[in-house]
Design a protein around this motif. Structure first.
Motif, PDB file in Angstrom:
ATOM      1  N   UNK A  19       7.442 -34.309  55.907  1.00 27.87           N
ATOM      2  CA  UNK A  19       7.572 -34.932  57.468  1.00 27.87           C
ATOM      3  C   UNK A  19       7.465 -34.593  58.886  1.00 27.87           C
ATOM      4  N   UNK A  20       6.891 -35.053  59.287  1.00 33.29           N
ATOM      5  CA  UNK A  20       7.015 -34.996  60.481  1.00 33.29           C
ATOM      6  C   UNK A  20       8.472 -35.264  61.166  1.00 33.29           C
ATOM      7  N   UNK A  21       9.711 -34.747  61.508  1.00 30.79           N
ATOM      8  CA  UNK A  21      10.876 -35.093  61.800  1.00 30.79           C
ATOM      9  C   UNK A  21      10.918 -34.801  63.699  1.00 30.79           C
ATOM     10  N   UNK A  22      11.430 -35.688  64.540  1.00 26.97           N
ATOM     11  CA  UNK A  22      12.920 -35.053  65.690  1.00 26.97           C
ATOM     12  C   UNK A  22      13.699 -35.325  65.353  1.00 26.97           C
ATOM     13  N   UNK A  23      14.884 -34.145  65.898  1.00 22.35           N
ATOM     14  CA  UNK A  23      16.396 -34.346  66.232  1.00 22.35           C
ATOM     15  C   UNK A  23      16.525 -33.687  67.734  1.00 22.35           C
ATOM     16  N   UNK A  24      17.264 -34.034  67.481  1.00 19.13           N
ATOM     17  CA  UNK A  24      18.202 -33.229  68.748  1.00 19.13           C
ATOM     18  C   UNK A  24      19.448 -32.240  68.241  1.00 19.13           C
ATOM     19  N   UNK A  25      19.928 -31.030  68.313  1.00 21.73           N
ATOM     20  CA  UNK A  25      20.272 -29.891  67.434  1.00 21.73           C
ATOM     21  C   UNK A  25      21.612 -29.013  69.074  1.00 21.73           C
ATOM     22  N   UNK A  85      18.505 -32.881  76.603  1.00 21.44           N
ATOM     23  CA  UNK A  85      19.102 -34.001  76.799  1.00 21.44           C
ATOM     24  C   UNK A  85      17.131 -34.838  76.925  1.00 21.44           C
ATOM     25  N   UNK A  86      16.951 -35.916  76.063  1.00 17.14           N
ATOM     26  CA  UNK A  86      16.018 -36.419  76.225  1.00 17.14           C
ATOM     27  C   UNK A  86      14.404 -35.955  75.729  1.00 17.14           C
ATOM     28  N   UNK A  87      14.403 -34.591  75.171  1.00 14.35           N
ATOM     29  CA  UNK A  87      13.402 -33.728  74.620  1.00 14.35           C
ATOM     30  C   UNK A  87      13.707 -32.908  73.245  1.00 14.35           C
ATOM     31  N   UNK A  88      13.718 -33.992  72.461  1.00 10.64           N
ATOM     32  CA  UNK A  88      13.644 -34.055  70.820  1.00 10.64           C
ATOM     33  C   UNK A  88      12.864 -32.235  70.378  1.00 10.64           C
ATOM     34  N   UNK A  89      13.468 -32.116  69.476  1.00 14.63           N
ATOM     35  CA  UNK A  89      12.796 -31.386  68.783  1.00 14.63           C
ATOM     36  C   UNK A  89      11.712 -31.907  67.862  1.00 14.63           C
ATOM     37  N   UNK A  90      10.709 -31.214  67.457  1.00 11.58           N
ATOM     38  CA  UNK A  90       9.767 -31.961  66.583  1.00 11.58           C
ATOM     39  C   UNK A  90       9.808 -31.094  65.489  1.00 11.58           C
ATOM     40  N   UNK A  91       9.114 -31.265  64.208  1.00 13.18           N
ATOM     41  CA  UNK A  91       9.213 -30.137  63.388  1.00 13.18           C
ATOM     42  C   UNK A  91       8.815 -30.477  62.022  1.00 13.18           C
ATOM     43  N   UNK A  92       8.166 -30.417  61.138  1.00  3.27           N
ATOM     44  CA  UNK A  92       7.341 -30.403  59.955  1.00  3.27           C
ATOM     45  C   UNK A  92       8.592 -30.202  58.958  1.00  3.27           C
ATOM     46  N   UNK A 142      13.625 -39.642  64.568  1.00  2.00           N
ATOM     47  CA  UNK A 142      12.693 -39.999  64.505  1.00  2.00           C
ATOM     48  C   UNK A 142      11.889 -39.406  62.889  1.00  2.00           C
ATOM     49  N   UNK A 143      11.311 -40.502  62.164  1.00  4.64           N
ATOM     50  CA  UNK A 143      10.434 -39.485  61.262  1.00  4.64           C
ATOM     51  C   UNK A 143       9.225 -40.113  62.138  1.00  4.64           C
ATOM     52  N   UNK A 144       8.579 -39.147  61.824  1.00  6.93           N
ATOM     53  CA  UNK A 144       6.644 -40.028  62.414  1.00  6.93           C
ATOM     54  C   UNK A 144       5.322 -39.191  61.379  1.00  6.93           C
ATOM     55  N   UNK A 145       4.660 -40.587  61.514  1.00  9.45           N
ATOM     56  CA  UNK A 145       3.254 -40.490  61.322  1.00  9.45           C
ATOM     57  C   UNK A 145       2.598 -39.371  61.735  1.00  9.45           C
ATOM     58  N   UNK A 146       2.276 -38.053  61.227  1.00  8.74           N
ATOM     59  CA  UNK A 146       1.097 -37.592  61.751  1.00  8.74           C
ATOM     60  C   UNK A 146       0.313 -37.974  62.367  1.00  8.74           C
ATOM     61  N   UNK A 147      -0.346 -39.457  62.378  1.00  7.49           N
ATOM     62  CA  UNK A 147      -1.518 -39.603  63.068  1.00  7.49           C
ATOM     63  C   UNK A 147      -0.894 -40.008  64.106  1.00  7.49           C
ATOM     64  N   UNK A 148       0.325 -40.933  64.769  1.00  8.50           N
ATOM     65  CA  UNK A 148       0.473 -41.421  65.607  1.00  8.50           C
ATOM     66  C   UNK A 148       1.222 -39.963  66.989  1.00  8.50           C
TER      67      UNK A 148
END
Length: 155
Positions: free
Chosen positions: A8-14, A29-36, A143-149
């Motif tokens: 899954x591709x997720x977005x997090x604050x950490x 703030x307002x810039x989440x980190x996305x990763x697979x 969030x948990x994101x669809x790659x296509x999205x």
């Protein structure tokens, strides 16, 4: 309720901290980190921590070096002749250098900490700064994101 899994591709604050509470990394703030999840480009413990989390869930995890930035390797502490590298400023203990080295794969950059200096030599530590340390991450799964999205959003 959807839960994060490998691939899954997720977005997090950490927030990443040392055990003494010193913060070494924080997502703005307002810039989440996305990763697979499961990607080798992400430290294993962070990826493992989000597995099974649902959107909006928060957790704090303690990661040992084997799940974070790796063990400290004394073979990565190198003593070199002082004239072997050219610097724009006088080297001093505690200085961080960004060494650029020509390799068969092209130019590569290596961060190095100067641990000792005298008139004949410089001692460089090429370990990652957090190698050998336990670290704590506070994570909020946004969030948990669809790659296509995500691909459509980047167009």
């Amino acid at each position: 309720m959807r839960r994060a899994k490998v691939g899954d591709v997720v977005s997090i604050y950490c927030v990443g901290m040392l055990e003494n509470g010193e913060i070494f990394e924080e997502t703005p703030e307002g810039e989440p980190f996305f990763f697979e999840v499961g990607s080798p480009e992400i430290i294993p413990g962070l990826s493992e921590a989000v597995i099974g989390m649902a959107e909006g869930e928060e957790k704090e995890v303690l990661l040992t070096p084997d799940k974070a930035f790796g063990p400290r390797d004394e073979n990565l502490v190198r003593e070199i002749p002082r004239g072997a590298i050219s610097l724009e400023t006088e080297p001093r203990e505690g200085m961080m250098l960004n060494l650029i080295v020509d390799t068969p794969q092209g130019e590569m950059q290596f961060p190095a900490l100067v641990t000792a200096v005298d008139e004949n030599r410089i001692v460089l530590d090429l370990n990652p700064p957090l190698a050998g340390k336990n670290v704590i991450f506070r994570i909020k799964l946004l969030g948990i994101h669809d790659r296509d999205e995500l691909e459509l959003q980047s167009l």
